[in-house]
Scaffold this active site. Structure first.
Site, short mmCIF file in Angstrom:
data_model
loop_
_atom_site.label_atom_id
_atom_site.label_comp_id
_atom_site.label_asym_id
_atom_site.label_seq_id
_atom_site.Cartn_x
_atom_site.Cartn_y
_atom_site.Cartn_z
N ARG A 42 -46.76 1.13 -11.70
CA ARG A 42 -45.65 0.87 -12.65
C ARG A 42 -44.90 2.15 -12.95
O ARG A 42 -43.68 2.16 -13.11
CB ARG A 42 -46.19 0.23 -13.94
CG ARG A 42 -45.16 0.15 -15.04
CD ARG A 42 -45.51 -0.83 -16.17
NE ARG A 42 -46.91 -0.85 -16.53
CZ ARG A 42 -47.53 0.09 -17.26
NH1 ARG A 42 -46.87 1.12 -17.71
NH2 ARG A 42 -48.81 -0.02 -17.52
N TYR B 169 -20.25 -10.53 -18.47
CA TYR B 169 -21.11 -11.53 -17.83
C TYR B 169 -21.85 -12.34 -18.92
O TYR B 169 -22.36 -11.75 -19.89
CB TYR B 169 -22.09 -10.82 -16.89
CG TYR B 169 -23.23 -11.70 -16.43
CD1 TYR B 169 -22.98 -12.89 -15.74
CD2 TYR B 169 -24.56 -11.38 -16.72
CE1 TYR B 169 -24.02 -13.70 -15.35
CE2 TYR B 169 -25.60 -12.19 -16.32
CZ TYR B 169 -25.32 -13.36 -15.64
OH TYR B 169 -26.35 -14.18 -15.26
N ASP C 232 -21.20 -1.69 -16.38
CA ASP C 232 -21.79 -2.59 -15.39
C ASP C 232 -20.88 -2.54 -14.16
O ASP C 232 -19.75 -3.03 -14.19
CB ASP C 232 -21.88 -4.01 -15.98
CG ASP C 232 -22.56 -4.99 -15.03
OD1 ASP C 232 -22.49 -4.78 -13.80
OD2 ASP C 232 -23.13 -5.98 -15.51
N LYS D 270 -26.48 -8.79 -6.19
CA LYS D 270 -25.15 -9.16 -5.70
C LYS D 270 -24.80 -8.36 -4.42
O LYS D 270 -25.48 -8.50 -3.43
CB LYS D 270 -24.12 -8.95 -6.81
CG LYS D 270 -24.55 -9.55 -8.16
CD LYS D 270 -24.68 -11.05 -8.09
CE LYS D 270 -24.82 -11.70 -9.45
NZ LYS D 270 -26.12 -12.20 -9.78
C1 LIG Z 1 -21.69 -8.50 -13.63
C2 LIG Z 1 -23.11 -8.95 -13.71
N1 LIG Z 1 -24.00 -8.18 -14.35
C3 LIG Z 1 -25.31 -8.53 -14.44
C4 LIG Z 1 -25.77 -9.71 -13.90
C5 LIG Z 1 -27.22 -10.08 -14.06
O1 LIG Z 1 -27.92 -9.81 -12.89
P1 LIG Z 1 -29.24 -10.62 -12.39
O2 LIG Z 1 -28.81 -12.02 -12.14
O3 LIG Z 1 -29.67 -9.85 -11.20
O4 LIG Z 1 -30.24 -10.54 -13.51
C6 LIG Z 1 -24.88 -10.54 -13.23
C7 LIG Z 1 -25.36 -11.82 -12.63
O5 LIG Z 1 -24.58 -12.68 -12.27
C8 LIG Z 1 -23.52 -10.15 -13.13
O6 LIG Z 1 -22.61 -10.91 -12.50
#
Ligand SMILES: Cc1ncc(COP(=O)(O)O)c(C=O)c1O
Length: 379
Positions: free
Chosen positions: A46, A98, A170, A195
């Site tokens: 970990r 998001y 992000d 993604k």
């Molecule tokens: C812009 C963005 N940030 C964070 C996330 C969250 O990621 P995860 O689905 O890998 O937890 C997403 C998921 O769609 C996203 O589109």
């Protein structure tokens, strides 16, 4: 070296024993100590793993930060960053963030006493006005999900510096190939590695990069203490995805530009959101801070039923949650990616039932256009 070259020639030097061009997957959960209380470079899985280290050094180098951290999902990465804050702290967050980020802030971190105010980050005056005595950070997505709104990262980091705040971005939609927020003064960059970085719709992962030692130490402590780490096999898969990032992003963008341009000429489409279109709000800012428009196109039909008909009539894009895979994915933000958002908040920010989000894959764009044309004709 240019970013496209660095994507391939970063972190592959890990296996000095064999010269292998693919980083080995170390499954060990623990490591033998020579003496009690004396640890080698690794102690427990970990706390550190050589495969994870390789991935973390790749993302750190590509984003231009000081240290990087791999988590079990994008949400684990986001939540671990939010855990550096304490009860009584306040964050100012972009309003069309998001849906999962909105949900975790409004339904979980609010219970821990960490408050968030959501404002329109395209207007720096509104961001400044939302800052309070107890504000600790500004959180942006640019381009935002799903309306691809643009935040000026340079202005954001200047505002934060004036007021002694951290900045968090992000960067999922852009990846470090197209945008490197730390170069513009941002303190923390987050990715859903699920993604574009993974790129093949076969992995859930999250990454964080910190720009300075102190912030890195705070996040590193949470990564080890809270423990939402990415397993070694998934670290390897994510590194494998990153190797083809440039080639994929170039194709995603070319396809998205063709599709967006075609959509913008269709009378049935009320509005198209794509940072590559000449009239996209904030395009000048985006062009200054990013290397391309990315592969996401959102568009508005005349109403909810028309949007649902198009979603269901399309053959090529998969009707699915997520984005950034090699295959096109079409989604309905109102009850998929942004279902966790309060309906009144969705309405206010324009995430309404007429909106469709298309993640343009690597198919021939002519086939995607033909598919969209046939689906729109059916309405
Ligand atoms: C812009 C963005 N940030 C964070 C996330 C969250 O990621 P995860 O689905 O890998 O937890 C997403 C998921 O769609 C996203 O589109």
């Amino acid at each position: 070296m240019k970013i496209g070259t660095r994507i391939l020639h970063t972190g592959n030097e890990i296996d000095r024993n064999t010269g292998a061009l693919s980083v080995p997957v170390y499954h060990a959960s623990t490591y033998r100590q020579e003496k009690a209380g004396e640890f080698g470079p690794y102690s427990y899985g970990r706390s550190g793993n050589p495969t994870r280290d390789a991935l973390e050094s790749i993302i750190t180098e590509l984003e231009g930060g000081i240290d990087g951290f791999a988590f079990s999902s994008g949400m684990a990465a986001l939540s671990s960053v939010f855990l550096i804050f304490s009860p009584g702290d306040h964050l100012v967050v972009t309003e069309d963030v998001y849906g999962g980020t909105y949900r975790v802030l409004t339904q979980l971190f609010n219970r821990l006493g960490i408050e968030a105010t959501f404002v329109d980050f395209t207007d720096p005056a509104k961001v400044k006005a939302a800052v309070r005595e107890n504000t600790k950070a500004l959180f942006a997505e640019t381009p935002s999900n799903p309306l691809l709104r643009i935040t000026d990262l340079q202005v954001l980091s200047e505002t934060a510096r004036e007021k002694g705040l951290l900045t968090i971005v992000d960067n999922t939609f852009m990846t470090p190939y197209l945008q490197r927020p730390i170069e513009m003064g941002i303190d923390i960059v987050i990715h859903s590695g699920t993604k574009y970085l993974g790129g093949h719709s076969d992995l859930i992962a999250g990454l964080v990069v910190a720009a300075d030692k102190e912030t890195a130490a705070r996040i590193g402590f949470i990564q080890n203490a809270f423990g939402a780490i990415l397993g070694p096999q998934d670290c390897w898969l994510l590194m494998r995805g990153i190797k083809t990032l440039k080639a994929r992003m170039d194709m995603h963008q070319q396809g998205a530009a063709k599709v967006a341009e075609w959509l913008s000429r269709q009378p049935e489409i009320r509005q198209v959101y794509f940072p590559g279109l000449p009239d996209h709000p904030g395009k000048d800012i985006h062009d200054r801070q990013a290397g391309g428009p990315g592969g996401i196109v959102s568009f508005r039909m005349k109403d909810g039923p028309a949007a649902r008909q198009v979603l269901e009539a399309l053959c090529l894009p998969a009707l699915a949650v997520s984005l950034g895979g090699v295959e096109s994915i079409i989604s309905y933000p109102v009850n998929m990616s942004h279902a966790g958002m309060h309906p009144a908040h969705r309405e206010r920010t324009g995430v309404t039932d007429d909106l469709v989000r298309l993640s343009v894959g690597l198919e021939d764009p002519d086939d995607l256009v033909a598919d969209l044309e046939a689906a729109i004709k059916k309405i």
